[in-house]
Design a protein around this motif. Structure first.
Motif, short mmCIF file in Angstrom:
data_model
loop_
_atom_site.label_atom_id
_atom_site.label_comp_id
_atom_site.label_asym_id
_atom_site.label_seq_id
_atom_site.Cartn_x
_atom_site.Cartn_y
_atom_site.Cartn_z
N MET A 130 0.94 -1.19 0.04
CA MET A 130 0.16 -0.04 0.20
C MET A 130 0.83 1.35 0.16
SD MET A 130 -3.44 -0.87 0.11
CE MET A 130 -3.98 -2.27 0.13
N ASP A 131 2.06 0.96 0.69
CA ASP A 131 2.92 2.13 0.66
C ASP A 131 3.34 2.55 -0.66
OD1 ASP A 131 4.05 4.47 2.20
OD2 ASP A 131 5.70 2.97 3.08
N ASN A 132 3.46 1.81 -1.46
CA ASN A 132 3.93 2.17 -2.88
C ASN A 132 3.15 3.25 -3.45
OD1 ASN A 132 4.43 2.01 -5.67
ND2 ASN A 132 5.01 -0.14 -5.60
N LYS A 133 4.03 4.25 -3.66
CA LYS A 133 3.34 5.37 -4.29
C LYS A 133 2.68 5.24 -5.78
CE LYS A 133 6.13 8.96 -2.11
NZ LYS A 133 6.99 8.09 -1.22
N ILE A 134 3.17 4.16 -6.28
CA ILE A 134 2.52 3.72 -7.57
C ILE A 134 1.31 3.06 -7.50
CG2 ILE A 134 2.80 2.42 -9.78
CD1 ILE A 134 4.81 4.69 -9.18
N GLU A 135 1.13 2.23 -6.46
CA GLU A 135 -0.26 1.45 -5.95
C GLU A 135 -1.01 2.69 -5.43
OE1 GLU A 135 -2.40 -1.72 -5.56
OE2 GLU A 135 -0.55 -1.69 -6.71
N THR A 136 -0.65 3.68 -4.67
CA THR A 136 -1.63 4.66 -4.19
C THR A 136 -2.39 5.33 -5.39
OG1 THR A 136 -0.12 5.17 -2.46
CG2 THR A 136 -1.72 6.69 -3.08
N VAL A 137 -1.55 5.60 -6.68
CA VAL A 137 -2.63 5.96 -7.71
C VAL A 137 -3.55 5.11 -8.18
CG1 VAL A 137 -2.18 6.72 -10.06
CG2 VAL A 137 -0.52 7.48 -8.32
N ARG A 138 -3.22 3.76 -8.15
CA ARG A 138 -4.25 3.14 -8.72
C ARG A 138 -5.33 2.72 -7.67
NH1 ARG A 138 0.96 -0.57 -10.11
NH2 ARG A 138 1.45 0.05 -12.34
N ALA A 143 -11.08 4.50 -6.49
CA ALA A 143 -12.18 4.85 -5.39
C ALA A 143 -12.40 6.30 -5.78
CB ALA A 143 -11.08 5.22 -4.15
N GLY A 144 -11.93 6.65 -7.08
CA GLY A 144 -12.52 7.80 -7.70
C GLY A 144 -12.03 9.14 -7.10
N VAL A 145 -10.69 8.83 -6.51
CA VAL A 145 -9.86 10.14 -6.03
C VAL A 145 -8.85 10.37 -6.69
CG1 VAL A 145 -8.45 10.59 -3.91
CG2 VAL A 145 -10.50 9.02 -3.70
N PRO A 146 -8.73 11.34 -7.50
CA PRO A 146 -7.89 11.41 -8.70
C PRO A 146 -6.60 11.92 -8.09
CG PRO A 146 -9.23 13.59 -8.45
CD PRO A 146 -9.95 12.46 -7.48
N SER A 147 -5.36 11.73 -8.81
CA SER A 147 -4.11 12.15 -8.51
C SER A 147 -3.64 13.32 -9.52
CB SER A 147 -3.20 10.86 -8.96
OG SER A 147 -3.26 10.05 -7.91
N ILE A 211 5.55 9.99 -12.54
CA ILE A 211 5.63 11.30 -13.10
C ILE A 211 4.61 12.20 -13.32
CG2 ILE A 211 6.91 12.22 -15.30
CD1 ILE A 211 7.72 9.31 -15.99
N MET A 212 4.72 13.45 -12.47
CA MET A 212 3.51 14.17 -12.43
C MET A 212 3.99 15.62 -12.93
SD MET A 212 2.63 13.69 -8.54
CE MET A 212 4.21 13.51 -7.80
N THR A 301 -7.04 26.87 -8.59
CA THR A 301 -8.56 26.45 -9.17
C THR A 301 -9.19 25.89 -7.81
OG1 THR A 301 -7.59 24.39 -9.44
CG2 THR A 301 -7.94 25.63 -11.56
N GLY A 302 -8.32 25.46 -6.89
CA GLY A 302 -8.75 25.03 -5.55
C GLY A 302 -9.30 23.67 -5.77
N ASP A 303 -8.67 23.05 -7.01
CA ASP A 303 -8.78 21.59 -7.01
C ASP A 303 -8.07 20.60 -6.14
OD1 ASP A 303 -10.55 21.84 -9.24
OD2 ASP A 303 -8.96 21.80 -10.99
N LEU A 304 -8.58 19.61 -5.71
CA LEU A 304 -7.90 18.75 -4.94
C LEU A 304 -7.32 17.58 -5.69
CD1 LEU A 304 -9.01 20.04 -2.16
CD2 LEU A 304 -9.74 17.90 -1.35
N TRP A 305 -6.06 17.26 -5.09
CA TRP A 305 -5.55 16.13 -6.01
C TRP A 305 -4.70 15.30 -5.11
CZ3 TRP A 305 -6.65 15.85 -11.00
CH2 TRP A 305 -6.94 17.04 -11.78
N LEU A 306 -4.85 13.89 -4.96
CA LEU A 306 -4.33 12.94 -4.11
C LEU A 306 -2.87 13.03 -4.27
CD1 LEU A 306 -4.52 10.49 -2.24
CD2 LEU A 306 -4.44 9.00 -4.16
N GLY A 307 -2.10 13.33 -3.35
CA GLY A 307 -0.50 13.28 -3.19
C GLY A 307 0.30 11.77 -2.77
N GLU A 308 -0.32 11.71 -1.66
CA GLU A 308 0.29 10.33 -1.36
C GLU A 308 -0.44 9.48 -0.09
OE1 GLU A 308 4.37 11.21 -0.40
OE2 GLU A 308 4.19 10.47 1.51
#
Length: 486
Positions: A130-138, A143-147, A211-212, A301-308
């Motif tokens: 779960m701690d893998n930042k790549i897995e977090t994106v997936r 879950a519908g939580v955008p990175s 890569i962001m 924009t105030g948009d929220l993005w998932l960091g980690e």
């Protein structure tokens, strides 16, 4: 212990006040779960560093024994669990011991089992995944939580990176993160080939990299706990990041603020909603218990993005677990303990989350993690002790009294300091000197350090004194160990 199902907060609190089995938080310090010993009977801290000079009734620090150089918090915990004085303490106190950690690995699990205990966290293998930042994106995507717009790819060289980004349409002003590691050490800002060359050895050959597109954003943190009844969500906190007065690491976390009005109501509501969704997905993935999400909030924009994702308690946990709602109901970590206790309980999570979203349930505090920021190595001869400090009218910071409760801070002219480095320790660039906790804000409305915070930092740092190293000792052996202890 009470029988039957626990049906409300009052019964949950009583259950832990009557707890008989010993619960141990094993870590370098007790900072992450500060104060939890007052919510659960038989809760003790087993620590490597004695921040209290033996004055904390529930902190046990064994005497120093020869050991290999620590490379991680896991190494520290495995050393502690094998220490004769720790083994004797656990056997003497009896019961069926329960262990909680900031970090642990499969060796830690084995040692805990040898001591007849249970680890009250998901398995190390699952946490690592779960701690893998790549897995977090997936997980976030499910879950519908955008990175932040990103692409996951291996990087062979700079030209390869440019082609990958062009194909993904994310431009060439980039932030790269390797799968694991602390944001201050494994996050790379790449805008040119020269930037890439500086970090090439840390990027090429590291497997899949996140890569962001770089955005102009604010950092924020929010903690939650995934239980069988649903995900309980804490408040959205600001993050202090990269301030040169506190840390030598660009992009390095160096503290938090908790206050009801840190972000607009819509942003707070959105962050809580996305955290709940992420927690519900974690439950489907087999993870339960405490976790933290970093959100990046676009300034324009105030948009929220998932960091980690941090699938654990974190450096922000002491803030969450001391907020006004925690004293009104129960600390978030108590629900983590409840989830692993196998005790039957029934909770209206929706009602609890709605109550915890009320601004009246959040009071204003800030914490600053103070590191040695100079490129130098010396030996500390004097260090401010843990306790309550006062700021005088002329801006000087003086020790007032010993205490291990941060709630003992009565006004914004007082602060609680938890000392990490003590006399005799080496002071090197990046070394954690201590944590300072104050009422009120440490940042301005535009998220810069305010003057009061700068005075506090200067005052605490001025309380340290050090002597140069003997020339024979100065060398690479005293470099930053490259892992954080909180």
């Amino acid at each position: 212990m009470p029988k039957g199902t626990l049906n409300n907060i009052s019964e949950i609190r009583r259950y832990f006040h009557r707890n008989e089995d010993p619960i141990y938080f094993v870590s370098a310090t007790n900072f992450n779960l500060l104060g939890l010993d007052e919510w659960a009977k038989n809760f003790k801290y087993i620590c490597y560093l004695d921040c209290y000079d033996g004055k904390h009734p529930n902190v046990f620090c064994p005497s120093e024994q020869p050991h290999a150089e620590f490379q991680s918090i896991e190494d520290i915990n495995n050393y502690l669990l094998q220490h004769k004085e720790v083994v004797d303490l656990i056997k003497r106190r009896g019961g069926k011991p329960k262990f909680v950690f900031l970090m642990f690995d499969e060796e830690t699990e084995r040692l805990a089992k040898e001591l007849g205990g249970d680890v009250w966290f998901p398995k190390a293998k699952l946490r690592t995944n779960m701690d893998n930042k790549i897995e977090t994106v997936r997980i976030g995507n499910k879950a519908g939580v955008p990175s932040v717009p990103n692409v996951l790819a291996e990087v062979k060289d700079y030209e390869d990176l440019r082609k990958t980004c062009e194909k993904a349409g994310i431009g060439h002003d980039l932030v790269l993160q390797s799968a694991f590691g602390d944001s201050g050490h494994t996050t790379f800002f790449i805008k040119s080939e020269a930037d890439f060359r500086r970090h090439e050895h840390e990027i090429v050959g590291e497997g899949e990299i996140k890569i962001m597109k770089r955005i102009d954003c604010r950092g924020s943190a929010i903690e939650a706990c995934a239980t069988k009844e649903g995900t309980i969500v804490g408040p959205l906190m600001t993050e202090l990041v990269g301030f040169k007065e506190l840390t030598p690491y660009r992009g390095g976390w160096c503290g938090n603020e908790i206050l009801a009005t840190a972000f607009p109501p819509k942003v707070r509501e959105k962050a809580r909603d996305l955290t709940f969704k992420f927690g519900e997905q974690l439950r489907k993935e087999g993870y339960r218990g405490y976790f933290e999400l970093d959100f990046l909030i676009d300034k324009k924009t105030g948009d929220l993005w998932l960091g980690e994702l941090n699938p654990r308690i974190t450096g922000a946990s002491s803030m969450t677990n001391h907020a006004a709602f925690a004293h009104a109901d129960a600390p978030l970590f108590l629900f983590h303990l409840l989830e692993f206790s196998r005790k039957k309980f029934s909770l209206d999570v929706e009602e609890l989350n709605a109550r915890w979203a009320d601004p009246d349930m959040i009071d204003s505090w800030s914490q600053m993690v103070i590191k040695h920021t100079e490129d130098s190595v010396d030996i500390i001869t004097e260090a401010p002790e843990t306790g309550i400090y006062k700021m005088l009218e002329d801006g000087r910071v003086v020790f007032d009294r010993f205490d291990y409760h941060r709630r003992a801070v009565e006004s914004e002219n007082e602060a609680f300091f938890l000392r990490i480095q003590k006399p005799g320790d080496y002071r090197y660039e990046g070394a954690d000197l201590g944590i300072l906790v104050t009422r009120g804000r440490s940042m301005t409305g535009s998220f810069q350090l305010n003057e009061r915070a700068k005075k506090w930092i200067h005052g605490i740092k001025a309380s340290f004194a050090a002597k140069p190293l003997p020339s024979a000792e100065a060398g690479p052996a005293l470099a930053d160990p490259a892992f954080k202890i909180m």
